[in-house]
Scaffold this active site. Structure first.
Site, PDB file in Angstrom:
ATOM      1  N   GLU A 156     -34.404 -26.832 -27.971  1.00  0.00           N
ATOM      2  CA  GLU A 156     -34.578 -27.561 -29.220  1.00  0.00           C
ATOM      3  C   GLU A 156     -33.308 -27.254 -30.014  1.00  0.00           C
ATOM      4  OE1 GLU A 156     -37.827 -28.147 -32.803  1.00  0.00           O
ATOM      5  OE2 GLU A 156     -37.389 -26.116 -32.131  1.00  0.00           O
ATOM      6  N   ASP A 210     -37.679 -22.897 -28.591  1.00  0.00           N
ATOM      7  CA  ASP A 210     -37.885 -23.307 -29.970  1.00  0.00           C
ATOM      8  C   ASP A 210     -36.712 -22.855 -30.836  1.00  0.00           C
ATOM      9  OD1 ASP A 210     -39.674 -24.179 -32.259  1.00  0.00           O
ATOM     10  OD2 ASP A 210     -39.461 -22.054 -32.750  1.00  0.00           O
TER      11      ASP A 210
END
Length: 702
Positions: A378, A342
């Site tokens: 990401e 993330d």
């Protein structure tokens, strides 16, 4: 109680069959007490007197799995110097393998009195906070083997543990929303029939429900609020939270592996649940604030490139050790197959800028364990220069946000998108080829947990996030969505027909694109969140997958597209197209060719024309350049992909000289896509009518 010196490594609580070794790092502490917690609310405090390189440690004979514990850190509380030690706060072990309980929000869990953030708060937090748990590390993995599915054969399914399983009719009530539910035959059967090879789980590291959301009657449903990087989230365990969550998670991984499904974890190493300077003191902040967090020039405050209040200090050797130890633990002890990072750009911020040469990337590259699993970035964060799609090191794959945006633009009718769409369809060579990566570096997706579901993408022009309690201010306002003529729910048959066609267009495009496709859970059923594009706080029917009783046309179409891709290597090439005949093959045709709807090869003028709104793509199954596993030549059928994203019906001409006879195998204008074996046969030079906003696939058996 006997207390032996113990060892400084490994960090955390390590049970060896006769007792437990405890070790914790803190450079800021004057002294640290290990507190063994008892069920009557009392605790036994043991000072950790042995110290090696700022690691305090002790071995306690007879301390068994299931023992709850925490640390009390004695040291300076001086926010102006970045120091926030407070022995009144019972702190979680940063290396806890399991965590019990939940936070009860109140002033007790904060290091300062409300309204006076620079003063020390001496209220005891022990009755109101979570506890670390000693676990039994032993588990019978039997003959468990990782599937090790190659990227070109991978189909990723992003899912939430609770959201996926909470409403499945075949699951017993006591299993719904848990790790055990993931191992249930009904869930595994759905994934295998769909053709999924990897289950990417939204955060399962122990996380915290924010104080603000709790006060609003909401919760941190998504879980991007980690407090324990080694501990499976205890609320997803049906067996208990005194270490049983570890066994339950391992059992789920073992069952998924038996079905040939990999397990990828969405991990949040960029920040913790302790928030900014006004956040609670739960672990890292009270143990050694300046060693774990990026502090501002005024060390009372935190640097924040994540939008969550803090960022971990990526140039600290102890933070890097924590992250690498955590990654290795999940691979070696929990048998997971990869990670999706993330806001991964934050991990590359060793100083200020995102740096491909940062220590984190160096450590991952040389690590013999972590470097061998799937690593998915990401590739952005909210800091300056944080959008880094295409810029991660060669061994990484990336969520391709440009793929998502371009495909959405194409099917909603944005002009001048064909040229970029061609790049995205063929693996985004403009992003990945220059650093030696291949099409498989691109994780392609149209939807994910963050944003509209597939159904809502074609049903809403605007977000509808009122349920989140922020007057619809939260969430992305520019979604590249189109409601097909009516906002939200409607009974207009023309609108419903168009929406169904658009959903099939997105699924088909995803599965026909070079790269690695990722589906979002429930999209195969046209799951809706009623226009909420930021359901991070909605642990409710709004976010849970509503399983249809009798299947659905979209489910059958999605299955068919996944299996079409899996059956045909021309859709999942390991190398980029050459745009010319491939040397060493007997086919004089190019490996790929582009045509106007009239069947003429595309010119530069066609690509740049504002009027160009449709195209045909030829994929040559006789010109696949990469060899098979044993060096053999790979051959496949050839295909024509006809895209008509325009708002009008168009006639397409089948190109001549690229095959004598073709058969239609996919037509998104048909509700079920096209039943096998029923497609029209058409000769070279023949004409095919494509209704507005539809896609047709023709196959030439070779």
């Amino acid at each position: 109680m006997q207390v032996w010196p113990g060892e400084a490594y490994p960090l955390g609580a390590t049970y060896d069959g006769a007792g437990t070794n405890f070790a914790v790092f803190s450079e800021a502490a004057d002294r640290i007490e290990l507190c063994l917690l008892h069920d009557d609310g009392s605790e036994t405090a043991i000072e950790l007197r042995e110290t090696d390189a700022f690691v305090r440690h002790a071995y306690l004979p007879g301390v068994m799995p299931g023992q709850r514990y925490g640390f009390r850190v004695h040291g300076p509380y001086a926010p102006e110097r970045g120091l926030r030690c407070n022995s009144a706060k019972l702190l979680l072990d940063p290396y806890a393998r399991a965590i019990s309980g939940a936070v009860t929000w109140g002033e007790e869990v904060y290091g300062y009195p409300f309204g006076s953030p620079d003063k020390r708060n001496d209220l005891d937090s022990a009755p109101y906070t979570m506890a670390s748990v000693v676990i039994n590390p032993y588990f019978d993995w039997g003959d468990d083997r990782r599937p090790r599915t190659e990227y070109h054969r991978t189909v990723i399914y992003e899912a939430h543990v609770k959201g996926l399983t909470m409403r499945h009719p075949a699951l017993p009530d006591e299993l719904r929303g848990t790790y055990a539910a993931l191992a249930h035959p009904a869930i595994i059967e759905h994934l295998t029939e769909l053709g999924v090879t990897a289950l990417e789980l939204m955060p399962v590291h122990q996380f915290v429900n924010d104080h603000r959301l709790a006060d609003m009657g909401l919760s941190n449903y998504w879980g991007y609020n980690t407090i324990g990087f080694f501990a499976p989230h205890n609320a997803y365990a049906s067996w208990g939270d005194r270490g049983q969550q570890v066994l339950e998670f391992k059992s789920a991984v073992k069952a998924l592996h038996e079905a040939g499904i990999e397990v990828i974890l969405d991990v949040v190493y960029n920040h913790t649940a302790e928030g900014n300077h006004l956040g609670p003191t739960l672990s890292f902040r009270g143990i050694d604030n300046p060693s774990y967090y990026r502090l501002a020039d005024d060390p009372r405050y935190y640097m924040d490139t994540t939008g969550t209040g803090n960022s971990l200090l990526m140039r600290s050797p102890h933070v890097l050790q924590l992250i690498m130890d955590s990654l290795r633990y999940w691979v070696t002890e929990m048998h997971v197959d990869g990670f999706r990072f993330d806001l991964a750009a934050t991990l590359a911020r060793q100083f200020h800028e995102v740096d491909r040469l940062s220590s984190f990337f160096d450590l991952v590259q040389q690590d013999p364990v972590v470097s061998q699993v799937k690593l998915i970035a990401e590739p952005w964060d909210v800091g300056e220069g944080g959008y880094q799609v295409g810029n991660f090191p060669p061994m990484w794959t990336e969520w391709n946000g440009k793929y998502r945006d371009t495909v959405r633009d194409l099917w909603r009718g944005e002009p001048r998108t064909l040229a970029e769409f061609a790049s995205r369809l063929t693996g985004s060579s403009d992003l990945y080829q220059d650093d030696g990566r291949r099409p498989l570096a691109s994780i392609n997706f149209v939807t994910c947990h963050d944003g509209f579901t597939l159904h809502d993408l074609v049903s809403y022009n605007e977000k509808h996030n009122e349920a989140n309690g922020e007057d619809n201010r939260d969430g992305e306002s520019f979604n590249r969505s189109w409601n097909c003529g009516a906002e939200g729910e409607t009974d207009d048959p023309a609108v419903l027909e168009l929406r169904g066609r658009q959903m099939r267009n997105f699924i088909a495009t995803l599965m026909l694109s070079q790269g690695v496709p990722m589906l979002s859970h429930g999209d195969e059923f046209a799951r809706t969140q009623n226009g909420n594009n930021n359901a991070y706080c909605q642990d409710s029917e709004l976010s849970w997958v509503q399983w249809p009783q009798d299947g659905s046309d979209l489910l059958e179409f999605t299955r068919a597209m996944v299996w079409l891709r899996r059956d045909h290597p021309v859709f999942r090439r390991r190398r980029f197209f050459h745009g010319r005949p491939v040397q060493g093959t007997h086919d004089e045709l190019s490996d790929i060719a582009w045509f106007t709807p009239e069947g003429e090869e595309m010119t530069q003028r066609d690509w740049t024309s504002g009027q160009a709104s449709a195209l045909t793509v030829f994929l040559n199954g006789n010109a696949i350049s990469e060899p098979g596993q044993r060096g053999e030549r790979i051959t496949d059928d050839s295909f024509l992909l006809m895209f008509n994203p325009s708002p009008r019906t168009l006639e397409f001409v089948v190109p001549v000289n690229h095959g004598r006879q073709w058969q239609v195998v996919v037509d998104t204008a048909v509700p079920e896509g096209l039943p096998p074996g029923t497609g029209t046969k058409i000769e070279a030079g023949g004409r095919l009518t494509l209704v507005d906003r539809s896609l047709v696939v023709l196959q030439r058996p070779d």
